[in-house]
Write an enzyme that holds these catalytic residues in place. Structure first.
Site: not given
Ligand code: URA
Length: 248
Positions: A107
């Site tokens: 993310d």
């Molecule tokens: N899980 C998440 O919620 N975000 C990420 O970036 C990676 C795994």
């Protein structure tokens, strides 16, 4: 410009084995140059024009690259985007020319290990849901993460869309009381990669992830000496670990 390279290095670069495995393969007559079996694994060839074959199959040289990035917050895991800065924007221009792409997504606000490569086959294997490649994250979670969550995660939790996660390993590192509540430091290893998976797993047990960092993916661990936003090429050992993992 064509480039001279040792034949064992070329074959290792193309993922046909470690240097010592290739030495053995040469010994057993599995490698040919211009149709003739070679006996010397140190022979110099031209990576673009020499006709090299391994077990009778022509080996076409490709310039594969593998970068380990310590992703910072605020950039997205994509190769291009009209508005946002991407992880590719963090690369030097000569590295961008080799057209690497991120293996999976973190993310925008997640930091840590992101592998960038132009090796589509390896990326595909690492991302394949069938392979269950382990990914470990460290996180700070708002709320009191406890033994019940650990048990829940070890069985599987139901996400907002009804999906039940595979068993995951939750470790509680510590707890801190702040003015705005209790915060827990944890580490979580998951064997799959659903969209926003870690955040949604904690939401499923009524808690909120406020900081998320990936520290490993399969056999590859984040090099903690890399500052956020920096990257380096994988070492030969790291590439071999990934390739061995892929063959499993
Ligand atoms: N899980 C998440 O919620 N975000 C990420 O970036 C990676 C795994």
């Amino acid at each position: 410009m064509s480039k001279k390279i040792r034949i064992d290095k070329l074959l290792a670069h193309m993922g046909l084995g470690t240097r010592s495995e290739i030495k053995k393969a040469v010994k057993f007559g599995k490698v040919t140059l211009a149709g003739k079996v070679i006996k010397d694994s140190g022979i110099i060839v031209d990576q673009d024009t020499s006709e090299v074959a391994f077990e009778g199959v022509p080996v076409i040289y490709r310039d594969v690259v593998y970068f380990m990035l310590n992703k910072p917050r605020g950039v997205i895991s994509a190769t291009e985007d009209g508005r946002e800065r991407t992880v590719i924007d963090l690369l030097e221009s000569q590295d961008r020319l080799r057209e690497p792409f991120p293996v999976g997504r973190l993310d925008k606000d997640t930091v840590g290990l992101l592998l960038l490569t132009n090796d589509g086959q390896l990326a595909h294997e690492l991302l394949s849901p069938r392979k269950h490649v382990a990914k470990t994250y460290e996180a700070i979670v708002q709320g009191n993460v406890g033994e019940t969550d650990k048990e829940q995660f070890s069985i599987g939790v139901t996400l907002d869309d009804g999906y039940v996660t595979l068993p995951a390993v939750l470790e509680i590192i510590g707890q801190e009381e702040r003015e705005d509540g209790t915060f827990s430091s944890i580490s979580l290893t998951i064997m799959e990669g659903k969209f926003h998976q870690v955040k949604r797993m904690f939401e499923a047990v009524g808690k909120t992830v406020v900081y998320l960092k990936r520290v490993s993916m399969g056999p590859l661990a984040l090099d903690e000496s890399l500052p956020e936003g920096s990257y380096r090429e994988l070492t030969l050992e790291e590439v071999e670990l990934l390739r061995a993992h892929k063959r499993k």
